[in-house]
Design a protein around this motif. Structure first.
Motif, mmCIF file in Angstrom:
data_model
loop_
_atom_site.group_PDB
_atom_site.id
_atom_site.type_symbol
_atom_site.label_atom_id
_atom_site.label_comp_id
_atom_site.label_asym_id
_atom_site.label_seq_id
_atom_site.Cartn_x
_atom_site.Cartn_y
_atom_site.Cartn_z
ATOM 1 N N GLY A 21 -10.934 -3.638 -3.352
ATOM 2 C CA GLY A 21 -9.811 -4.164 -4.124
ATOM 3 C C GLY A 21 -9.136 -3.162 -5.040
ATOM 4 O O GLY A 21 -8.244 -3.523 -5.807
ATOM 5 N N VAL A 22 -9.539 -1.886 -4.965
ATOM 6 C CA VAL A 22 -8.940 -0.888 -5.851
ATOM 7 C C VAL A 22 -7.474 -0.653 -5.492
ATOM 8 O O VAL A 22 -6.599 -0.595 -6.369
ATOM 9 C CB VAL A 22 -9.738 0.446 -5.799
ATOM 10 N N GLY A 23 -7.194 -0.545 -4.188
ATOM 11 C CA GLY A 23 -5.807 -0.351 -3.746
ATOM 12 C C GLY A 23 -4.914 -1.507 -4.152
ATOM 13 O O GLY A 23 -3.792 -1.310 -4.632
ATOM 14 N N THR A 24 -5.424 -2.714 -3.983
ATOM 15 C CA THR A 24 -4.647 -3.897 -4.379
ATOM 16 C C THR A 24 -4.370 -3.877 -5.883
ATOM 17 O O THR A 24 -3.240 -4.145 -6.319
ATOM 18 C CB THR A 24 -5.411 -5.190 -4.011
ATOM 19 N N ALA A 25 -5.387 -3.544 -6.670
ATOM 20 C CA ALA A 25 -5.203 -3.514 -8.126
ATOM 21 C C ALA A 25 -4.191 -2.449 -8.538
ATOM 22 O O ALA A 25 -3.356 -2.676 -9.424
ATOM 23 C CB ALA A 25 -6.554 -3.269 -8.815
ATOM 24 N N LEU A 26 -4.247 -1.289 -7.888
ATOM 25 C CA LEU A 26 -3.297 -0.227 -8.209
ATOM 26 C C LEU A 26 -1.871 -0.629 -7.812
ATOM 27 O O LEU A 26 -0.918 -0.361 -8.541
ATOM 28 C CB LEU A 26 -3.696 1.078 -7.499
ATOM 29 N N CYS A 27 -1.732 -1.278 -6.670
ATOM 30 C CA CYS A 27 -0.392 -1.698 -6.229
ATOM 31 C C CYS A 27 0.157 -2.773 -7.159
ATOM 32 O O CYS A 27 1.336 -2.746 -7.522
ATOM 33 C CB CYS A 27 -0.453 -2.177 -4.776
ATOM 34 N N GLN A 28 -0.715 -3.707 -7.563
ATOM 35 C CA GLN A 28 -0.273 -4.750 -8.492
ATOM 36 C C GLN A 28 0.148 -4.120 -9.825
ATOM 37 O O GLN A 28 1.157 -4.510 -10.420
ATOM 38 C CB GLN A 28 -1.408 -5.759 -8.710
ATOM 39 N N TYR A 29 -0.607 -3.120 -10.258
ATOM 40 C CA TYR A 29 -0.253 -2.405 -11.493
ATOM 41 C C TYR A 29 1.132 -1.761 -11.360
ATOM 42 O O TYR A 29 1.975 -1.869 -12.258
ATOM 43 C CB TYR A 29 -1.309 -1.335 -11.795
ATOM 44 N N ALA A 30 1.368 -1.086 -10.226
ATOM 45 C CA ALA A 30 2.650 -0.397 -10.023
ATOM 46 C C ALA A 30 3.807 -1.398 -9.989
ATOM 47 O O ALA A 30 4.885 -1.138 -10.554
ATOM 48 C CB ALA A 30 2.610 0.415 -8.726
ATOM 49 N N VAL B 286 -0.962 -1.606 4.964
ATOM 50 C CA VAL B 286 0.114 -2.542 5.353
ATOM 51 C C VAL B 286 -0.262 -3.969 4.947
ATOM 52 O O VAL B 286 0.571 -4.724 4.436
ATOM 53 C CB VAL B 286 0.396 -2.455 6.873
ATOM 54 N N GLU B 287 -1.537 -4.326 5.133
ATOM 55 C CA GLU B 287 -1.972 -5.684 4.771
ATOM 56 C C GLU B 287 -1.880 -5.928 3.271
ATOM 57 O O GLU B 287 -1.454 -6.996 2.832
ATOM 58 C CB GLU B 287 -3.409 -5.923 5.257
ATOM 59 N N ILE B 288 -2.298 -4.938 2.482
ATOM 60 C CA ILE B 288 -2.187 -5.084 1.022
ATOM 61 C C ILE B 288 -0.717 -5.266 0.624
ATOM 62 O O ILE B 288 -0.372 -6.159 -0.143
ATOM 63 C CB ILE B 288 -2.770 -3.842 0.303
ATOM 64 N N TYR B 289 0.146 -4.428 1.174
ATOM 65 C CA TYR B 289 1.558 -4.489 0.792
ATOM 66 C C TYR B 289 2.163 -5.837 1.190
ATOM 67 O O TYR B 289 2.925 -6.435 0.432
ATOM 68 C CB TYR B 289 2.333 -3.339 1.436
ATOM 69 N N GLU B 290 1.830 -6.300 2.383
ATOM 70 C CA GLU B 290 2.401 -7.591 2.821
ATOM 71 C C GLU B 290 1.878 -8.730 1.947
ATOM 72 O O GLU B 290 2.627 -9.632 1.581
ATOM 73 C CB GLU B 290 2.093 -7.824 4.301
ATOM 74 N N ARG B 291 0.608 -8.664 1.589
ATOM 75 C CA ARG B 291 0.041 -9.705 0.726
ATOM 76 C C ARG B 291 0.728 -9.712 -0.643
ATOM 77 O O ARG B 291 0.864 -10.744 -1.281
ATOM 78 C CB ARG B 291 -1.472 -9.489 0.574
ATOM 79 N N LEU B 292 1.181 -8.524 -1.073
ATOM 80 C CA LEU B 292 1.844 -8.414 -2.381
ATOM 81 C C LEU B 292 3.367 -8.573 -2.274
ATOM 82 O O LEU B 292 4.091 -8.243 -3.210
ATOM 83 C CB LEU B 292 1.468 -7.099 -3.056
ATOM 84 N N GLY B 293 3.838 -9.058 -1.142
ATOM 85 C CA GLY B 293 5.247 -9.443 -1.063
ATOM 86 C C GLY B 293 6.182 -8.447 -0.400
ATOM 87 O O GLY B 293 7.392 -8.684 -0.336
ATOM 88 N N PHE B 294 5.663 -7.343 0.093
ATOM 89 C CA PHE B 294 6.513 -6.373 0.795
ATOM 90 C C PHE B 294 6.762 -6.852 2.228
ATOM 91 O O PHE B 294 5.903 -7.482 2.834
ATOM 92 C CB PHE B 294 5.834 -5.000 0.856
ATOM 93 N N THR B 295 7.942 -6.500 2.736
ATOM 94 C CA THR B 295 8.207 -6.722 4.147
ATOM 95 C C THR B 295 8.569 -5.390 4.803
ATOM 96 O O THR B 295 9.000 -4.449 4.136
ATOM 97 C CB THR B 295 9.364 -7.723 4.361
ATOM 98 N N ILE C 230 9.129 1.595 6.977
ATOM 99 C CA ILE C 230 9.765 1.556 5.668
ATOM 100 C C ILE C 230 9.533 0.130 5.164
ATOM 101 O O ILE C 230 9.837 -0.849 5.870
ATOM 102 C CB ILE C 230 11.275 1.863 5.752
ATOM 103 N N MET C 231 8.980 0.002 3.959
ATOM 104 C CA MET C 231 8.662 -1.336 3.431
ATOM 105 C C MET C 231 9.358 -1.533 2.083
ATOM 106 O O MET C 231 9.583 -0.576 1.340
ATOM 107 C CB MET C 231 7.140 -1.507 3.294
ATOM 108 N N TYR C 232 9.690 -2.779 1.797
ATOM 109 C CA TYR C 232 10.436 -3.060 0.570
ATOM 110 C C TYR C 232 10.022 -4.392 -0.022
ATOM 111 O O TYR C 232 9.747 -5.348 0.696
ATOM 112 C CB TYR C 232 11.949 -3.085 0.858
ATOM 113 N N ARG C 233 9.988 -4.412 -1.329
ATOM 114 C CA ARG C 233 9.843 -5.678 -2.035
ATOM 115 C C ARG C 233 10.872 -5.742 -3.149
ATOM 116 O O ARG C 233 10.887 -4.905 -4.042
ATOM 117 C CB ARG C 233 8.448 -5.814 -2.634
ATOM 118 N N GLU C 234 11.708 -6.773 -3.102
ATOM 119 C CA GLU C 234 12.707 -7.002 -4.144
ATOM 120 C C GLU C 234 12.025 -7.749 -5.286
ATOM 121 O O GLU C 234 11.133 -8.551 -5.051
ATOM 122 C CB GLU C 234 13.836 -7.858 -3.546
#
Lengths: 161, 161
Positions: A92-101, A126-135, A156-160
């Motif tokens: 869960g370190v990657g998820t926590a860092l992405c949520q922080y960012a 890719v799974e972490i990013y999609e779970r955090l709302g990126f497409t 290329i992934m993006y989250r508004e």
């Protein structure tokens, strides 16, 4: 686990993480032969960006950098990069860092976050990013030379916000 | 019109073109306040990249730079950027520069060419690229702050060789 701002004293623990990730050549489009000093120039973001580390029990588990994706007319969109040490993966370190960012970028007024080059074979990212709302905005075919799998696509992934 | 390699003596004519393009803020995600020296650092590509100029009758009409899009596992894909002086627009200079860059990249063994950030409102550029075989891989919504039109999309475009 605590996520806090990078300080100079952290580099001795951050560099082995960065070095192992770039030498593996399977996730980042960085020069795998970068020296410690070259990697530090790239990884430690000057303001308005930020570099952070994830620590627990005195051990440095992972690191992230974040800031504007592009200058000038592109500077209202943020980007970020994440690296987790081999021992600390799958916890869960990657998820926590992405949520922080994401929290950092939102509270600093950015309109969204873009990732410019996610190797499509980096499924855990890719799974972490999609779970955090990126497409996935799009995929450039064959744009990543994977050491085992040959040329694979780059998302290329993006989250508004 | 001739397209030839950039030499130091050309900068005095290249800089006004670059300056006008970045100050207009309507096509490039460059810092519009860059100095001549900062712009030169960005525009004049060291090997393995190349910077060229298009000249006719002693006048410098436009300029292009080209090279690997990303380091390491991304370095088999090329990228390029083009700028045409205001007096010379609509006369095929951009098309000629793009064709030159494609020929250069193909003959240097690249697998394709990627554009990372094409403002969707830059219709003349998008049309040239599509005519030369590029397709839109995806569009990041609102990622370009246009001075008149507000936030518009940014295309990622790609052409495989």
């Amino acid at each position: 686990m605590e996520i806090r701002e990078f300080t100079d004293a952290d580099w001795a623990q951050v560099w082995p993480i960065v070095r192992d990730v770039i030498r593996a050549r399977d996730t980042y489009t960085y020069d795998p032969d970068m020296t410690s000093e070259q990697a530090r120039q790239i990884w430690v973001e000057p303001p308005p960006g930020r570099t952070v580390v994830a620590v627990a029990d005195g051990a440095l588990l992972g690191t992230a950098k974040m800031g504007p994706n592009r200058p000038g007319p592109g500077s209202h969109v943020s980007t970020a990069s994440f690296m987790v040490g081999q021992q600390a993966r799958g916890k869960g370190v990657g998820t926590a860092l992405c949520q922080y960012a994401l929290d950092w970028a939102r509270s600093n007024g950015y309109a969204g976050m873009q990732f410019n080059a996610v190797a499509e074979t980096n499924r855990s990212a890719v799974e972490i990013y999609e779970r955090l709302g990126f497409t996935i905005v799009g995929t450039v075919p064959g744009a990543f030379e994977h050491p085992d799998l040959g040329r694979v696509g780059v998302h290329i992934m993006y989250r508004e916000f």
